[in-house]
Write an enzyme that holds these catalytic residues in place. Structure first.
Site, mmCIF file in Angstrom:
data_model
loop_
_atom_site.group_PDB
_atom_site.id
_atom_site.type_symbol
_atom_site.label_atom_id
_atom_site.label_comp_id
_atom_site.label_asym_id
_atom_site.label_seq_id
_atom_site.Cartn_x
_atom_site.Cartn_y
_atom_site.Cartn_z
ATOM 1 N N CYS A 114 0.813 -1.225 0.000
ATOM 2 C CA CYS A 114 0.000 0.000 0.000
ATOM 3 C C CYS A 114 0.840 1.266 0.000
ATOM 4 O O CYS A 114 0.302 2.377 -0.022
ATOM 5 C CB CYS A 114 -0.945 0.004 1.199
ATOM 6 S SG CYS A 114 -2.067 -1.417 1.218
ATOM 7 N N LYS A 179 -8.629 -0.566 10.399
ATOM 8 C CA LYS A 179 -8.538 -1.632 9.407
ATOM 9 C C LYS A 179 -7.580 -2.678 9.945
ATOM 10 O O LYS A 179 -6.400 -2.405 10.142
ATOM 11 C CB LYS A 179 -8.029 -1.053 8.094
ATOM 12 C CG LYS A 179 -7.836 -2.083 7.009
ATOM 13 C CD LYS A 179 -7.534 -1.405 5.696
ATOM 14 C CE LYS A 179 -7.269 -2.416 4.601
ATOM 15 N NZ LYS A 179 -6.944 -1.738 3.341
ATOM 16 N N ARG A 189 -8.146 -9.708 -2.844
ATOM 17 C CA ARG A 189 -6.823 -9.578 -3.463
ATOM 18 C C ARG A 189 -6.783 -10.284 -4.813
ATOM 19 O O ARG A 189 -6.056 -9.874 -5.708
ATOM 20 C CB ARG A 189 -5.746 -10.063 -2.499
ATOM 21 C CG ARG A 189 -5.654 -9.104 -1.316
ATOM 22 C CD ARG A 189 -4.616 -9.481 -0.293
ATOM 23 N NE ARG A 189 -4.721 -8.580 0.869
ATOM 24 C CZ ARG A 189 -4.074 -8.744 2.006
ATOM 25 N NH1 ARG A 189 -3.264 -9.777 2.143
ATOM 26 N NH2 ARG A 189 -4.224 -7.889 2.991
ATOM 27 N N GLU A 217 -6.622 4.968 16.735
ATOM 28 C CA GLU A 217 -6.574 5.269 15.290
ATOM 29 C C GLU A 217 -7.766 6.129 14.873
ATOM 30 O O GLU A 217 -7.638 7.052 14.075
ATOM 31 C CB GLU A 217 -6.591 3.962 14.475
ATOM 32 C CG GLU A 217 -5.349 3.103 14.620
ATOM 33 C CD GLU A 217 -4.173 3.614 13.789
ATOM 34 O OE1 GLU A 217 -4.362 4.550 12.978
ATOM 35 O OE2 GLU A 217 -3.066 3.070 13.962
ATOM 36 N N LYS A 232 -13.380 -2.148 9.453
ATOM 37 C CA LYS A 232 -13.198 -3.212 8.484
ATOM 38 C C LYS A 232 -12.267 -4.283 9.008
ATOM 39 O O LYS A 232 -11.216 -3.922 9.524
ATOM 40 C CB LYS A 232 -12.635 -2.534 7.232
ATOM 41 C CG LYS A 232 -12.126 -3.403 6.156
ATOM 42 C CD LYS A 232 -11.583 -2.509 5.084
ATOM 43 C CE LYS A 232 -10.798 -3.356 4.126
ATOM 44 N NZ LYS A 232 -10.131 -2.565 3.152
HETATM 45 C C1 PBG Z 1 -6.564 -2.272 -0.049
HETATM 46 C C2 PBG Z 1 -7.898 -2.784 0.326
HETATM 47 C C3 PBG Z 1 -8.200 -4.075 0.714
HETATM 48 C C4 PBG Z 1 -9.586 -4.146 0.859
HETATM 49 C C5 PBG Z 1 -10.092 -2.882 0.598
HETATM 50 N N1 PBG Z 1 -9.025 -2.030 0.284
HETATM 51 C C6 PBG Z 1 -7.357 -5.288 0.841
HETATM 52 C C7 PBG Z 1 -6.156 -5.290 1.645
HETATM 53 O O1 PBG Z 1 -5.908 -4.482 2.530
HETATM 54 O O2 PBG Z 1 -5.388 -6.202 1.349
HETATM 55 C C8 PBG Z 1 -10.350 -5.368 1.220
HETATM 56 C C9 PBG Z 1 -11.775 -5.379 0.862
HETATM 57 C C10 PBG Z 1 -12.382 -6.730 0.811
HETATM 58 O O3 PBG Z 1 -11.771 -7.737 1.219
HETATM 59 O O4 PBG Z 1 -13.520 -6.812 0.340
HETATM 60 N N2 PBG Z 1 -6.047 -1.240 0.666
HETATM 61 ZN ZN ZN Z 2 -3.833 -0.839 -0.079
#
Ligand code: PBG
Ligand code: ZN
Length: 307
Positions: A114, A179, A189, A217, A232
């Protein structure tokens, strides 16, 4: 947007459907682990968006799948990038739908992380400028809301400053504040072609065991100017959603992520669980825990059922 964040009922107005946008025309490429979700080209995404509006769904969250990835995530902040093209088309053709853009680099980096890699690890501070450029580029394309998903520290302040400086002081920031480093992102992914090529995301995503850290956070993101937050995943973190709800007064979204969706689909496909009931029960539990709105791949069937 007010409709989106209204508090109590399970209502299509509180649903956001995540969409994966790829290049080409007339493309509907099935995502195997998340049936019947597809990667969509801009034109088919517009068709999809028309249907969402007719079902009363409030918005979409856009993820981009660029043809070319590189070390510096160029595709993320390119004004001609795939998400930017999709935003322009959807806002032109389906102006009533809220378009949220996921602001992150992992779909655009060749290494799948990221952020910017320095000495084999993601470097927080130099990643912030990529994110800020991406957010401004999305706002310029017409995004209603930008949603940073990267989990770098200080990103909300960086985005707010950049957006204000570029004349987008009215563009809200929806922060993925809490997250967790979760196994439930697996199918995503595949869908977004963003699996890290080495290591994992645990240096920037949170330990599933930590609630107080999640609250910290959230506090930081709100202090820095986040207008709304996302929790999430959802189902394995309902207690964290509830605590967030009791603690702060910004709208809270919960993301029923890919793995949560795929588990239900797979069990239902085997005849082991009633899909419709599992869908409605999990969505209801997320709402009950305190989510004002829900990002869910079930947005369409749930809206149809509620319709
Ligand atoms: C990436 C991102 C992810 C998801 C949303 N944005 C995956 C990750 O962090 O690897 C996951 C969403 C999902 O699993 O539906 N920043
Ligand atoms: Zn990402």
């Amino acid at each position: 947007m007010r409709r989106l964040v209204r508090e109590t009922r399970l209502d299509p107005a509180n649903f956001i459907l995540p969409l994966f946008i790829c290049t080409g025309e007339g493309v509907r490429r099935p995502i195997k682990s998340m049936p019947p979700q597809c990667q969509l080209s801009v034109d088919t995404a517009v068709e999809e968006c028309r249907e969402l509006v007719s079902l009363g769904i409030s918005g979409v969250m856009l993820f981009g799948i660029p043809d070319v990835k590189d070390e510096v995530a160029s595709g993320a902040y390119d004004d001609q990038g795939i998400v930017q093209e999709a935003v322009r088309a959807i806002k032109r053709e389906v102006p009533g739908l809220i378009v949220i853009t996921d602001v992150c680099n992992c779909e655009y980096t060749s290494h799948g992380h990221c952020g910017r890699i320095v000495d084999g690890d993601v470097e927080n501070d130099s990643t912030l400028q990529w994110l800020a450029r991406t957010a401004v580029s999305h706002a310029r394309a017409g995004a209603d809301i930008v949603a940073p998903a990267d989990m770098m520290d200080g990103r909300i302040a960086a985005l707010r400053t950049a957006l204000d400086g570029a004349g987008y002081e009215k563009t809200p920031i929806l922060s993925y504040a809490a997250k967790f480093a979760s196994v439930f992102y697996g199918p995503f992914r595949e869908a977004a072609e963003s699996t890290p090529q080495f290591g994992d995301r645990r240096s920037y995503q949170m330990d599933p065991a930590n609630t107080r850290e999640a609250m910290k956070e959230i506090d930081l993101d709100i202090e820095e100017g986040a207008d709304m937050i996302i929790m999430k995943p959802a189902l394995a973190y309902l207690d964290v959603i509830l605590q967030a709800k009791q603690r702060c007064n910004v709208p809270i979204g919960a993301y029923q992520v890919s793995g949560e969706y795929s588990m239900i689909k797979a069990a239902a496909a085997n005849g082991w669980i009633d899909e419709e009931r599992a869908m409605m029960e999990t969505l209801t539990s997320i709402k009950r825990a305190g989510a004002d709105f829900i990002l869910t791949y079930f947005a369409k069937p749930a809206a149809q059922l509620l319709g």
